[in-house]
Design a protein around this motif. Sequence first.
Motif, short mmCIF file in Angstrom:
data_model
loop_
_atom_site.label_atom_id
_atom_site.label_comp_id
_atom_site.label_asym_id
_atom_site.label_seq_id
_atom_site.Cartn_x
_atom_site.Cartn_y
_atom_site.Cartn_z
N ASN A 91 0.84 -0.99 0.24
CA ASN A 91 0.02 0.00 0.00
C ASN A 91 0.86 1.52 0.13
OD1 ASN A 91 -2.55 1.33 -0.10
ND2 ASN A 91 -2.58 1.37 1.78
N ARG A 92 0.49 2.39 -0.80
CA ARG A 92 0.78 3.44 -0.96
C ARG A 92 2.24 3.34 -1.85
NH1 ARG A 92 -0.81 2.83 3.94
NH2 ARG A 92 1.32 2.58 5.00
N ARG A 93 2.59 2.42 -2.30
CA ARG A 93 3.93 2.77 -3.12
C ARG A 93 3.95 3.66 -4.05
NH1 ARG A 93 3.55 -3.03 -5.17
NH2 ARG A 93 4.68 -4.14 -3.76
N VAL A 94 3.64 4.09 -4.20
CA VAL A 94 3.30 5.32 -5.63
C VAL A 94 4.11 6.16 -4.86
CG1 VAL A 94 2.17 7.17 -7.18
CG2 VAL A 94 1.64 4.09 -7.34
N LEU A 95 3.19 6.36 -3.82
CA LEU A 95 3.83 7.49 -2.54
C LEU A 95 5.04 7.29 -2.82
CD1 LEU A 95 0.59 7.83 -1.22
CD2 LEU A 95 1.62 9.52 -2.39
N PHE A 96 5.18 5.67 -1.79
CA PHE A 96 7.08 5.79 -1.81
C PHE A 96 7.63 5.96 -2.49
CE2 PHE A 96 9.09 2.11 0.36
CZ PHE A 96 9.90 2.91 0.92
N GLY A 97 7.35 5.90 -3.76
CA GLY A 97 8.03 5.64 -5.07
C GLY A 97 7.94 7.13 -5.36
N LYS A 98 7.27 8.30 -5.18
CA LYS A 98 7.35 9.64 -5.01
C LYS A 98 8.37 10.37 -4.21
CE LYS A 98 3.89 11.09 -8.30
NZ LYS A 98 2.08 10.04 -7.82
N GLU A 99 8.40 9.38 -3.20
CA GLU A 99 9.17 10.02 -1.50
C GLU A 99 11.10 9.77 -2.14
OE1 GLU A 99 7.67 9.40 2.25
OE2 GLU A 99 10.02 9.14 2.24
N VAL A 100 10.73 8.88 -2.81
CA VAL A 100 12.74 8.11 -2.63
C VAL A 100 12.99 8.61 -4.33
CG1 VAL A 100 12.33 6.60 -0.69
CG2 VAL A 100 11.97 5.85 -3.00
N GLY A 101 12.00 9.17 -5.34
CA GLY A 101 12.42 9.50 -6.38
C GLY A 101 12.80 7.69 -7.31
N GLN A 102 12.19 7.01 -6.95
CA GLN A 102 12.25 5.85 -7.67
C GLN A 102 10.71 5.53 -8.28
OE1 GLN A 102 14.73 4.27 -4.42
NE2 GLN A 102 13.63 2.01 -5.70
N ASP A 103 10.75 4.38 -9.27
CA ASP A 103 9.73 3.58 -10.16
C ASP A 103 10.26 2.39 -9.44
OD1 ASP A 103 8.42 5.49 -11.34
OD2 ASP A 103 9.58 5.24 -12.94
N PHE A 104 8.78 1.58 -7.90
CA PHE A 104 9.31 0.62 -8.01
C PHE A 104 8.25 -0.40 -8.53
CE2 PHE A 104 9.60 2.62 -3.97
CZ PHE A 104 10.82 2.50 -3.53
N GLU A 105 8.39 -1.05 -9.03
CA GLU A 105 7.71 -2.51 -10.29
C GLU A 105 5.98 -3.12 -9.24
OE1 GLU A 105 10.17 -5.20 -11.95
OE2 GLU A 105 11.12 -3.67 -12.64
N GLY A 106 5.72 -3.61 -9.43
CA GLY A 106 4.95 -3.99 -8.15
C GLY A 106 3.44 -3.83 -8.66
N THR A 107 2.39 -4.04 -8.15
CA THR A 107 1.09 -3.14 -8.17
C THR A 107 1.40 -1.22 -8.09
OG1 THR A 107 0.35 -5.48 -7.26
CG2 THR A 107 -1.69 -3.13 -7.24
N GLN A 108 0.62 -0.70 -8.42
CA GLN A 108 0.96 1.07 -8.63
C GLN A 108 -0.45 1.00 -7.34
OE1 GLN A 108 3.92 2.63 -10.06
NE2 GLN A 108 3.94 -0.09 -9.50
N TRP A 109 0.00 0.83 -6.36
CA TRP A 109 -1.37 1.66 -5.32
C TRP A 109 -1.00 2.42 -4.80
CZ3 TRP A 109 -5.19 -1.81 -5.13
CH2 TRP A 109 -4.86 -3.19 -4.65
N GLY A 110 -2.31 3.53 -4.64
CA GLY A 110 -1.74 4.64 -4.24
C GLY A 110 -2.55 4.79 -2.11
N ARG A 111 -3.50 5.24 -2.05
CA ARG A 111 -3.20 4.85 -0.29
C ARG A 111 -5.13 3.22 -0.32
NH1 ARG A 111 -5.81 9.84 1.44
NH2 ARG A 111 -7.00 10.20 -1.31
N GLY A 112 -5.40 2.82 -1.96
CA GLY A 112 -6.29 2.31 -1.62
C GLY A 112 -6.02 0.51 -1.11
N ALA A 113 -4.88 -0.26 -0.82
CA ALA A 113 -4.76 -1.81 -0.29
C ALA A 113 -4.83 -1.64 1.24
CB ALA A 113 -3.35 -2.11 -0.79
N ILE A 114 -6.13 -1.22 1.69
CA ILE A 114 -6.42 -1.15 3.18
C ILE A 114 -8.25 -0.83 3.03
CG2 ILE A 114 -6.17 1.53 3.97
CD1 ILE A 114 -5.37 0.59 6.33
N SER A 115 -8.63 -1.97 4.16
CA SER A 115 -9.27 -2.19 4.07
C SER A 115 -10.16 -3.08 5.12
CB SER A 115 -10.83 -2.83 2.69
OG SER A 115 -10.68 -2.22 1.70
N THR A 116 -11.50 -2.76 5.57
CA THR A 116 -11.78 -3.20 7.34
C THR A 116 -13.51 -4.30 6.71
OG1 THR A 116 -10.74 -1.85 8.46
CG2 THR A 116 -12.55 -2.81 9.77
N ALA A 117 -13.26 -5.28 7.55
CA ALA A 117 -14.42 -6.11 6.92
C ALA A 117 -14.81 -6.67 8.44
CB ALA A 117 -14.47 -7.49 6.09
#
Length: 351
Positions: A91-117
Amino acid sequence: MASSRILHPDMEDTGSGLDYGTRPETLLGDITPNHRFFIRSHAPTPEIDPGTWELRVEGDGVRRATSYSYTDIRGAFPVVSVTRTIECAGNRRVLFGKEVGQDFEGTQWGRGAISTAEWTGVRLRDLLEPAGLTDAAVEVMPEALDAIRARRPLPLAKALADDTIVAFAMNGEELPPDHGFPARLVVTGWLGAASIKWLGRIEVSEHALHVPWNTEDYVLITENRDGAAASTSVITEPALSTLVELAWPAHLQPGPHVIRGRAFAGEARITMVETRIDDGPWVAADITSPGAPGVWARWQIRWNADPGDHVLRVRATDDRGRRQPESTPPNVLGYMHESVLAHPITVDDGS
Ligand SMILES: Nc1nc2c(c(=O)[nH]1)N[C@H]1C(S)=C(S)[C@@H](COP(=O)(O)O)O[C@H]1N2
Ligand SMILES: [Mo]
């Protein structure tokens, strides 16, 4: 199995064709409704006939290989319901990439990979018990019926925990196909990858098991300056994190607002959430639902918004004394982003 997909059209599309995120601005209650619960699947959803399905318990860590039908799972053991948050380690991988100036491979998650049931099912330990654990059993590995045979071992103690369950229902409905029908594991406060969907087999082992999801994926790999791997560690708990229930970037009208959000601390409990607007001081937010180990907490603040561009920062503290840091050291696969996010908010001039 597109025909049975129940996904709401407003989900965040990561572009992988399999993975969809929950938009934080659509959250209302503690629970994420099934049609807005994020989906992370490494292979297409398998079509499983509950009439012929069986869940086998086997391996050198049990005395008798045992097998359960869907009817057994639904009717032969005490049923428990637990509300638990599931978060993907990416989760947040895209934001992580922006923080460190890197394009990470893997699912391009913003903030959405968290939910509760609210998950309903039977305790894993109740299914293991009839098979007779050996004294030397150390690991329990759930394995899926999907094309990649997804699997990841748990230490025995976590497998036997009160709240490690084999769920057959989600928010009061039969488990949807994309979330693991007919049965999935729910592991409290651990990364999503531990909560194996479409269970078919549970291996109990007297030795440590090595599979792709604890050697190549879902591990933290750090590198030296020369690019050589410096260390690898298996991820268990997700990062300490917060989210704001606004779009990114957000647009608001000027005037008074209540800004809401969530905070999650894995197996720990959130004790404090602080927010900061622009260069102002850090101010404690109201915690409106306290969460619990394995469940996100909710918080809110009042804000009288002036026209212009603003930044809202939020940081959580947990009962182990951890606090979200300003930055996260990079790792090769872009997991476990835990930095304080600078949420951009534009307030219209009201004219
Ligand atoms: N069989 C199987 N189980 C799986 C996965 C998968 O691809 N296959 N993905 C895992 C990962 S990485 C996550 S984050 C969670 C996501 O659960 P969800 O799709 O119900 O949100 O399922 C886990 N269980
Ligand atoms: Mo994940």
